[in-house]
Design a protein around this motif. Sequence first.
Motif, PDB file in Angstrom:
ATOM      1  N   CYS A  21      33.110  40.843  32.048  1.00 32.74           N
ATOM      2  CA  CYS A  21      33.242  41.559  30.768  1.00 32.74           C
ATOM      3  C   CYS A  21      32.773  42.981  31.046  1.00 32.74           C
ATOM      4  N   VAL A  22      33.709  43.861  31.365  1.00 36.95           N
ATOM      5  CA  VAL A  22      33.408  45.153  31.977  1.00 36.95           C
ATOM      6  C   VAL A  22      33.231  46.222  30.906  1.00 36.95           C
ATOM      7  N   ASN A  23      32.128  46.964  31.025  1.00 37.47           N
ATOM      8  CA  ASN A  23      31.890  48.098  30.130  1.00 37.47           C
ATOM      9  C   ASN A  23      32.791  49.270  30.485  1.00 37.47           C
ATOM     10  N   VAL A  24      33.321  49.909  29.465  1.00 39.72           N
ATOM     11  CA  VAL A  24      34.045  51.170  29.633  1.00 39.72           C
ATOM     12  C   VAL A  24      33.198  52.248  28.977  1.00 39.72           C
ATOM     13  N   LYS A  25      32.936  53.318  29.696  1.00 38.98           N
ATOM     14  CA  LYS A  25      32.048  54.346  29.171  1.00 38.98           C
ATOM     15  C   LYS A  25      32.633  54.979  27.910  1.00 38.98           C
ATOM     16  N   VAL A  26      31.759  55.627  27.168  1.00 44.32           N
ATOM     17  CA  VAL A  26      32.170  56.267  25.913  1.00 44.32           C
ATOM     18  C   VAL A  26      32.031  57.776  26.055  1.00 44.32           C
ATOM     19  N   ASP A  27      32.715  58.501  25.163  1.00 46.27           N
ATOM     20  CA  ASP A  27      32.621  59.955  25.173  1.00 46.27           C
ATOM     21  C   ASP A  27      31.393  60.389  24.376  1.00 46.27           C
ATOM     22  N   ILE A  28      31.242  61.686  24.169  1.00 46.21           N
ATOM     23  CA  ILE A  28      30.032  62.184  23.513  1.00 46.21           C
ATOM     24  C   ILE A  28      29.977  61.804  22.043  1.00 46.21           C
ATOM     25  N   ASN A  29      31.088  61.317  21.461  1.00 44.78           N
ATOM     26  CA  ASN A  29      31.103  60.840  20.082  1.00 44.78           C
ATOM     27  C   ASN A  29      30.941  59.334  19.995  1.00 44.78           C
ATOM     28  N   ALA A  30      30.582  58.706  21.135  1.00 51.36           N
ATOM     29  CA  ALA A  30      30.366  57.254  21.217  1.00 51.36           C
ATOM     30  C   ALA A  30      31.639  56.460  20.970  1.00 51.36           C
ATOM     31  N   ARG A  31      32.788  57.054  21.272  1.00 52.73           N
ATOM     32  CA  ARG A  31      34.055  56.329  21.219  1.00 52.73           C
ATOM     33  C   ARG A  31      34.492  56.038  22.643  1.00 52.73           C
ATOM     34  N   ILE A  32      35.272  54.977  22.824  1.00 49.43           N
ATOM     35  CA  ILE A  32      35.702  54.597  24.154  1.00 49.43           C
ATOM     36  C   ILE A  32      36.455  55.750  24.821  1.00 49.43           C
ATOM     37  N   ASP A  33      36.137  55.963  26.083  1.00 48.57           N
ATOM     38  CA  ASP A  33      36.757  57.042  26.851  1.00 48.57           C
ATOM     39  C   ASP A  33      38.115  56.556  27.352  1.00 48.57           C
ATOM     40  N   ILE A  34      39.186  57.077  26.785  1.00 45.09           N
ATOM     41  CA  ILE A  34      40.536  56.611  27.122  1.00 45.09           C
ATOM     42  C   ILE A  34      40.861  56.873  28.596  1.00 45.09           C
ATOM     43  N   ASP A  35      40.424  57.992  29.118  1.00 42.87           N
ATOM     44  CA  ASP A  35      40.684  58.275  30.532  1.00 42.87           C
ATOM     45  C   ASP A  35      40.015  57.239  31.420  1.00 42.87           C
ATOM     46  N   ALA A  36      38.780  56.870  31.072  1.00 43.86           N
ATOM     47  CA  ALA A  36      38.085  55.860  31.869  1.00 43.86           C
ATOM     48  C   ALA A  36      38.777  54.511  31.764  1.00 43.86           C
ATOM     49  N   LEU A  37      39.259  54.153  30.565  1.00 48.79           N
ATOM     50  CA  LEU A  37      39.972  52.896  30.394  1.00 48.79           C
ATOM     51  C   LEU A  37      41.275  52.913  31.177  1.00 48.79           C
ATOM     52  N   THR A  38      41.988  54.022  31.131  1.00 48.45           N
ATOM     53  CA  THR A  38      43.248  54.134  31.873  1.00 48.45           C
ATOM     54  C   THR A  38      43.008  53.950  33.363  1.00 48.45           C
ATOM     55  N   THR A  39      41.973  54.573  33.857  1.00 48.73           N
ATOM     56  CA  THR A  39      41.649  54.434  35.285  1.00 48.73           C
ATOM     57  C   THR A  39      41.332  52.989  35.627  1.00 48.73           C
ATOM     58  N   ALA A  40      40.557  52.323  34.781  1.00 50.23           N
ATOM     59  CA  ALA A  40      40.187  50.931  35.047  1.00 50.23           C
ATOM     60  C   ALA A  40      41.422  50.028  35.045  1.00 50.23           C
ATOM     61  N   LEU A  41      42.338  50.238  34.102  1.00 51.96           N
ATOM     62  CA  LEU A  41      43.552  49.428  34.061  1.00 51.96           C
ATOM     63  C   LEU A  41      44.446  49.704  35.283  1.00 51.96           C
ATOM     64  N   GLN A  42      44.497  50.954  35.697  1.00 53.96           N
ATOM     65  CA  GLN A  42      45.297  51.286  36.880  1.00 53.96           C
ATOM     66  C   GLN A  42      44.722  50.615  38.122  1.00 53.96           C
ATOM     67  N   ASP A  43      43.392  50.554  38.209  1.00 58.23           N
ATOM     68  CA  ASP A  43      42.765  49.851  39.324  1.00 58.23           C
ATOM     69  C   ASP A  43      43.166  48.381  39.321  1.00 58.23           C
ATOM     70  N   CYS A  44      43.272  47.780  38.135  1.00 55.34           N
ATOM     71  CA  CYS A  44      43.688  46.370  38.045  1.00 55.34           C
ATOM     72  C   CYS A  44      45.120  46.201  38.543  1.00 55.34           C
ATOM     73  N   VAL A  45      45.979  47.149  38.198  1.00 58.78           N
ATOM     74  CA  VAL A  45      47.358  47.086  38.695  1.00 58.78           C
ATOM     75  C   VAL A  45      47.369  47.190  40.214  1.00 58.78           C
ATOM     76  N   ASP A  46      46.637  48.159  40.735  1.00 58.23           N
ATOM     77  CA  ASP A  46      46.635  48.378  42.176  1.00 58.23           C
ATOM     78  C   ASP A  46      46.057  47.195  42.931  1.00 58.23           C
ATOM     79  N   GLU A  47      45.048  46.532  42.335  1.00 58.77           N
ATOM     80  CA  GLU A  47      44.376  45.419  43.014  1.00 58.77           C
ATOM     81  C   GLU A  47      44.972  44.071  42.626  1.00 58.77           C
ATOM     82  N   LYS A  48      46.027  44.088  41.790  1.00 60.35           N
ATOM     83  CA  LYS A  48      46.648  42.854  41.312  1.00 60.35           C
ATOM     84  C   LYS A  48      45.613  41.940  40.650  1.00 60.35           C
TER      85      LYS A  48
END
Length: 1516
Positions: free
Chosen positions: A307-334
């Motif tokens: 259950c992986v944490n995704v960092k938040v921005d300075i407004n305490a909302r999920i950081d979309i760039d960080a989430l995108t990177t994490a999902l791309q890593d999942c694609v790359d690593e299958k």
Amino acid sequence: MLDKPKQVPFRKSSHNAISAAFLGPVAENFRVLQELLLGALTDHADMRESYESSDGAFITSSIRDSPEYRDAINVLRAQAQNISTLLNTTSVPFFSVRYTAHMVMEPSMPSIVGSMIAMLFNQNNVTMEVSPATTCIEVQVGEQLCSMLGYTTRDGVSPWGQIVAGGTVANIESMWAARNLKFYAFSVHAAMTQGDKPLEFMANDFTVTTCDEPNTPQLLSKLTPWQLLNLTPDVVLDIPRQLASQFGITSDFLGEVLEPYLVQTMGKEKIKKMYNIDDEPLCFVPSTKHYSWPKAAALVGIGRENCVNVKVDINARIDIDALTTALQDCVDEKRAVYVVVAIIGSTEEGSVDPLDQILALKPKFAKQGLSFLVHADAAWGGYYASMIRERPAPARLSPQINPNRDFVPSITLRKSTVAQLEALAHTDSITIDPHKAGYIPYPAGALCYRDSRMPLLLTWSAPYIGDRGGNGGSIGTCGIQGSKPGAAAVACFLHHCVLGLYKEGHGALLGEVSFTCRRIAAHWSAMSTDTTSFIVVPFNPVNESDKELIRERILEKSNEEIVDDPQAFKVLCELGSDLNINAFACNFRINGRVNDDVEEANYLNNRVYSRFSTPPPESQIDIKTVPLFLSATIFRQNDYGDCVKNFQARLQLETDSGQDLFVLRNAVMSPFQSAGNYVLRLAESFKAGLEEEVKYVVARNTLSPQIHTFIMQGHEALYLVYRPLFHHANGRQQLILAARFSDPAQASIYKELQHDNPGLTFELSTDNETTVGDILSCRRLVGSVAGRPLLAMLMSSVEITITSVIKDRPLNSRWRDSAYPASYTPFYLYGTLSEKHIDHMLLRAPNAQISSDMVTLDCTPPLTPGQLVQGVIARLNRPEAPMQPLVADAARLFEPGASFDVAIYADSKLAKASGPGLSQGGAQIATGKLTLGQAVFYDADRINTADFADGPRVSAYMTGSTAIEPSVQKEWRTLVGDALGFGKSTAGKAGARKFNPRFRFVLKDYAASARMALDEGEEVSYLHLHSSKRFDKLRARLPMAQGIIVACPLAAPRAARLTSLQRALHYNPQHHPTRSLREAQRKIVWPSMSESTSMALPLDVVYHIAHILEDDPLTLRHIALTSHSLLSCARVSLYRRVTLSGLAFHRAELLSGTLQANPELGSLVKSLRLSRLLRHDPSTKRASERSSLTSEFLPFHLLLNLQSLELHWVEMRRGIDDLVAIIGSLPRLERLVCDTLMQDITETTVVPLLRYHPVSPASPGVPPRFPILRELTIKHGSWTHWAFAGRLLLSHRGSIEQLQSITISFGSTGEALLWVPIIRTAGPRLRTVSISITDSPVRLHGLEGGSNVLSEIHAYPSRHAYVFDNLSHCPALRTLHVKYYPDTVGPTDTSQSDGPIDALCEVLERHPPPWPSLKRLELWLVDRQDGTVPVSDQLCARLARALADRTRFPDFGTLVLRIQPQFWIPRPGVWSLRSVSSQIDRTAIVERWKQAFGAFERLQGVALDVAMLHSPGAQG
């Protein structure tokens, strides 16, 4: 920059309608709720009576008339009243407009009524069979929630929702569904290709589409594991329908053949192994997640680490760039992904994640072959969707509108928040909590699915995924819960129907709450300025240019004024969070400089939170007096990252140390808080509390002269190890000094002391208050030497010269390590080749100071003199981290003579270097074994002291959460147990029977007391009666009884009562289980108070007995001998308060002998009262053979924990010297009362309190250092108290600067004036002052040493002006008590009280007010019997006007007048208290004074209390 909300037209009628939905902050709608509930109960009773009325009654009148029935009903009534009283006195007032802490408020009236009606029928919605109506209602509520959230029927598939216990259950269930969905296709695939292959017949024909090729059907049997893991939810959920359509497979057949292959049957790991899936699919959640998400991952077998944490921005909302990177890593690593979670209203900050952007990632990654669910955790924010929904037709019936209600505007949400609420319609599932923003009673959570087929993945009745068809059915089989109350569903339904889930209904309610939230946010945004001693910073940024506008055009304006001011309203709408939570934090300034220490800011916020939260029972604070409720949270670096660093920077705190941040929070749910700008009162209460807490925190962060203490080490060469304090600026450094005695004679004495006392640790305390900086700059100090643990002064006026600084390391939080050493415990090692010493390196707090001199070091290679002079680092081979936090029990690990393997490293840092990383050192220079010396100093308490002033006691260290500490939890359990009559069952010795420890010692008629106890429902283990004649009548009422009752007649002598209690304590019912008590008593063995054959009492019973007999020490002393456990407990109780009175020299001698024979008893004494210890008895005029009280008469040095000392009519041989010596030997004394002290002989020179070694002739003795006094009372006396006052001012000023209460009373003499300088010195902290003032000049002129005071008085128009002007230096004063004694010699003067009243008024009228916290004023005045009040009407009115000003004295509530009549005695021409007449008309005097001060009776909120003081001729 936060976007601005678009405003909708205001409707004043909205607030009126919303007001009809709640009981109200002060139960305004009580009659309505009473009517509804009574009607429901009446209807229910009518239904029961009319249901097969021919059956007749079963609870007959004879049953109702039976004593057993009446007893049971009485118990019910009593316990119900107990519970009602308990809840009404201790429950947090969620209904109050002062409550803004958590996401909870009183439930709405419709939900209360709905819940109560359904509870009468005990509905269980597990199946429609047992609850057809409430099950259908729950289905309807699910549809209402789905509609509000935006779910609609699509392609013939409807959404579905159900009520669950809460958001945690909903989140767990959603993750469970995501897991089952991910592996459902594998089950179908396995049924085609594995084992018996029951679906093999269609393996070459059944096709599905993959997420990356949605237009190209492919054989499911040929898909790869990666493709099976990433089928879209719609494709997976449509498989059963496709099978039925293409192959005619029935649901019964499909359920039967798939059952062995389902993840519910096989388990996830077996399927992964079958398909060679190495990596567990992941769940992505924002770091602001609720704690239920890792819990859910653990429960459904996914694992917390997945259950992986995704960092938040300075407004305490999920950081979309960080989430995108994490999902791309999942694609790359299958690596597959179960679900991505978006938070719609985080519970800590009220932030709404960009759900629309998360949903946009689904098609993007689907093209790359990655499919996942999107779940919205809208437990808090889900109901805000009602603010964007239109009103359906037909319209609901609106409640009666009251046009006189206050105007509370309703505002809409920000555009970005609205966008996320609209995006809810495209999620796969949503958590929503009706018991949060839905105003429904607990427990009521809900889980809604966009596709009603998804919850069928969780069913245990038939694993077939088909459309429900909206028929209700058995909803308990789909999900975690089985049995579930129908009451929650009915509560939701009735609330939804009455308010409506649309803009003008529930949306209007939340709109008003949103407006209130922004009004509160305005105060957090603009409360502090550049000149305030504090800083308040909201988590959501505010434009600096808007703050002045907020102060001028929002804070003190009415709702109408703000709405009519477009620019102000625009700014208001930009404030606060996405949803109705305001997070903020405070900081402080010292002399205009903003604090940058994170730990100190956390401490301030923790104190503020403790002030504005539920008080613990031990505090004795009535919860009704808490002016405002806030909650708190911790922004952790691991979770918030750059977000918390940004917030810290805005608070002007340093960010390099990576410390977590303690944050305050208010959640708004009440629509009433902004009515009449009530939020302004809340803000003012907060500001007043914050200012007071800032004073405490500033005090502990301000460098000021103090007494400093050093541990002395070494025999030939002297080293000083400073005793530091982590949490006070005056001690926040680790300091090791090389030094020498300036006087060789003193050095010789010290060496002799060391030789004679090899196990003592010697301490050097400075004689005068100074700073460490001054000590280091002048390179010398003068102090007194004491030996631990005796803490007795051994040498005085010792002069030390500092030769070098070995280590000078700051202990501020920013310089500490982030973790304790994991593989060693580091020490500084220093000294000479012949004498080596160590001091524990203080790298992190909390910690312990551990020092040892004369350690033995056997190392290779040997250390050089240069290395020891500089100091090296010794790493003991014992990990420090597992021992932390070090407590007193850990001292046994470092006992004298303990040996450790050690590795020695060079200290590569400078002597004045700061951390972190100090223990890393340089190169390793030696290894070997280190053995501690004979004198080891260990302190884990003082060094970690956090609180240096009164107020809430809070921890300086943040633990895992802001949850209630275990000690406070225990207090609550004790309070509730005492209120409701239950306790924790405990056992005595092994094998002893457990029983409920109730104990009652009744000195009444034995039969009456027994019946009383039994009638009150007490459980009795055995009943011991002084006489057992009536036992047989009571025996039948004692089956399975628990507890103890001892009863005997009041007339029984003490010996009989003691025998009765002793026998009861030793009676063991296990020995005689079947015999009557009378027979058992005859067989009781009474073996010399031995416990070997009698039952051992549980400790809590023992303590209860000791507590009951606490006020009867004679009985307790006798009873203590009956039980060893009771004996030790009784000691604590008997010695806690010791009183010696009535010419009790022989008792004092007994006490002295007892303490000297048993020194450990001295530490038990907390309070000592000595009364009438006189050589000359005033009543008999005869001299006692005993000597007067001296400092050696009692072993005061053994009373190490004495907190209160009272001396009443005590004769002291050396007067002031003995008093000073006694006080100086009591290190923890806080309260001192000296009432009528007398001196036996003339003053002599100071006698040292303890002489363990002769004091050097060149260094004359000095008075011992005084304790820090909190309360001081000085009354009367025949020896010169002014000498004591002078001694306090000149030699012991530090002991009085912390005074909070002082009473000075010398009757009609002028001696009290000589104590005014003491009051002035202690002024800043004094809360209570009582002083006597007089016109009489007789005694004052006769006092030696009074010339300084007299010269001061001459600068004032009167003595009264002198007194009150000095009292004006007491800004924290809350209670002022003035006793006025006019001159008793002279003619009648009807205006004799004008003088002090006039002086008092002059001070009260000053600006700023001298006593802004004044609550109570008590005046003792004299009534001279001429029929008039000797205070002019003008002065009475002037005093009333001054105290009536609520802006200056907001807390003032009581004026007390105590009147003392005086009578003119012509001969000898004086005023006297004694009346020449036989009676006084007390009533007439009181009424006369009440009429004179009648202006106070007309003041709202002020009580006038007028009464007579005792006088010999007064009638009762």
